[in-house]
Motif scaffolding. Sequence first.
Motif, short mmCIF file in Angstrom:
data_model
loop_
_atom_site.label_atom_id
_atom_site.label_comp_id
_atom_site.label_asym_id
_atom_site.label_seq_id
_atom_site.Cartn_x
_atom_site.Cartn_y
_atom_site.Cartn_z
N TRP A 1 42.18 46.51 38.13
CA TRP A 1 42.52 45.36 38.95
C TRP A 1 44.02 45.12 38.96
O TRP A 1 44.61 44.77 40.00
N ARG B 1 38.14 50.60 43.54
CA ARG B 1 37.18 49.48 43.58
C ARG B 1 35.79 49.95 43.20
O ARG B 1 35.04 49.23 42.53
N GLN C 1 40.11 39.90 37.73
CA GLN C 1 39.94 39.87 39.18
C GLN C 1 40.61 38.64 39.78
O GLN C 1 41.29 38.72 40.82
N GLN D 1 43.60 39.74 42.27
CA GLN D 1 43.03 40.08 43.57
C GLN D 1 43.90 39.62 44.74
O GLN D 1 43.88 40.24 45.80
N ASP E 1 45.84 42.33 46.01
CA ASP E 1 45.07 43.34 46.74
C ASP E 1 44.57 42.80 48.08
O ASP E 1 44.39 43.55 49.04
#
Length: 587
Positions: free
Chosen positions: A470, A514, A550, A554, A557
């Motif tokens: 992550w 992922r 996460q 995240q 991302d």
Amino acid sequence: MPSHVLPSSFVAPSLQVSSSPCSWRTRPSPCTSCHLSPSSSSKPLLGSHDYSLLKSLTRSPHVVNSEADSSTRRMKEVKERTREAFYRAWDSRAAMEMVDTVERLGLSYHFEDEIKALLQRFCDWNSSEDLFTTSLRFRLLRQNGFPTHSDVFGKFMDKNGKFKESLTEDIWGMLSLHEASHLGAKNEEVLAEAKEFTRIHLIQSMPHMEPHFSSHVGRALELPRHLRMARLEVRNYIGEYSRESNPNLALLELAKLDFDMVQSLHQKELAEIVRWWKQLGLVDKLDFARDRPMECFLWTVGIFPDPRHSSCRIELTKAIAILLVIDDIYDSYGSLDELALFTDAVKRWDLGAMDQLPEYMKICYMALYNTTNDIAYRILKEHRWSVIEDLKRTWMDIFGAFLAEAHCFKGGHVPSLEEYLNNAVTTGGTYMALVHAFFLMGQGVTRENMAMLKPYPNIFSCSGKILRLWDDLGTAREEQERGDNASSIECYKREREREMDTVLDDEACRKHIRQMIQSLWVELNGELVASSALPLSIIKAAFNLSRTAQVIYQHGDDNKTSSVEDHVQALLFRPVSSNGHAQITMH
């Protein structure tokens, strides 16, 4: 811990956030030269004005006003009414829904005995139950460490081993099965089948749902409950539960009072951490180092969501904050010769070893040495375990892995994905964090399970790989632009391109990473199925670390998700009672 507390109305002013996600391992710009000005990524989440405000607030005398007394009395009254409701819960489905609601509202620590008694009762399976109840029973038992078997879903499958199409008419049952499927372990094919079956049919059904329910299903598809950071889920679910057609108003009131009470506790913890950090003075002496105590604290709120683990959050935050400074020394400031001396000094773990170090390393060495010994002393005093050797070992491993990484970068070598991950789990701090967590919590520690920490157990490795992957998804683009160390994405890309003799698209590589995270979650779930001598508390901490990773990374991302600043404000500074409908995006 000081007796004073930040007022619940306090909102962190003008938060300053770096352009990169907060990270145990988000690196400043690397340079083989040993003198480098700080990069923008070393910018703190708390500015100097914020530090001054926190400091002034923590000097204020603690005033227990009539409103606080009233809230405490009200909480006690509602807790007793809820406890009585547990004792009256004889209908299995209603009892399970009550346990699920209490857990999602963050109230389970108030009713541990009552919930445990009900969970033991839930172990008596009823073969006539519908899909919703069977799935809910399975999920509640497994996530709380009770024995479960996926065979209970066999009655919902046809003779070809597929789930019956008639189930698709039961949307609540399908959603319950979807949530349960994410607790599937390796070789539980029925749960893998359930995950895909429910995903496809729920997506197809969404256009025909009421908007509110469609939104609820959409969130479950994007991020199932099993993968959500606990305290953020509490914050979100309070708002969601308040909008239900028939909520238990007493339970909702208790949840809001409890959330604000825990938030005040977190503010008090943060104040103590900030005071310690300023007194430590590392970033005053090392101006290239990251100044991020609040971000480090967010990690520990994720790892230890139970309000009773206050000292665990404080002490582990100290270790993580020092880890960031050490990371910066290895990544951006120290020469290879200096890094070798630093690594050797830590392996000796002796104050005399400081003599060979340059001045800027001496203060960091002393901070690490004293903080680790202080944590070990606290554990000895509270839990009667002498663990300095165990804590030292985690730091020795980190320094050795940092040095290996520095040599790799200096030589321009891009390792294989496997080599990279094996080393990166250590440099990412997972082993250090979870070993410290194991002893700081002190629950169920025995000489037998202490021995299981050498070598580190697989659950720690899985959690560490999820964190690292992550981290790379969230920071790789920025680090690649700076010419930083290799990431898992780059390692996979180079490896596959050599094998296939073709150029791989960056998004295809990210998709593979992922998928690796999804597979690691299945492996991690196996720890809930297998009998283990490790206490459930440290198993849950490993899961929580993966969930927090996460949340932290995240946004890097996928910028449609909430930022770290959003999470910090929601968890630490905005009382839920002032805005019970706040929704934080955790895709």
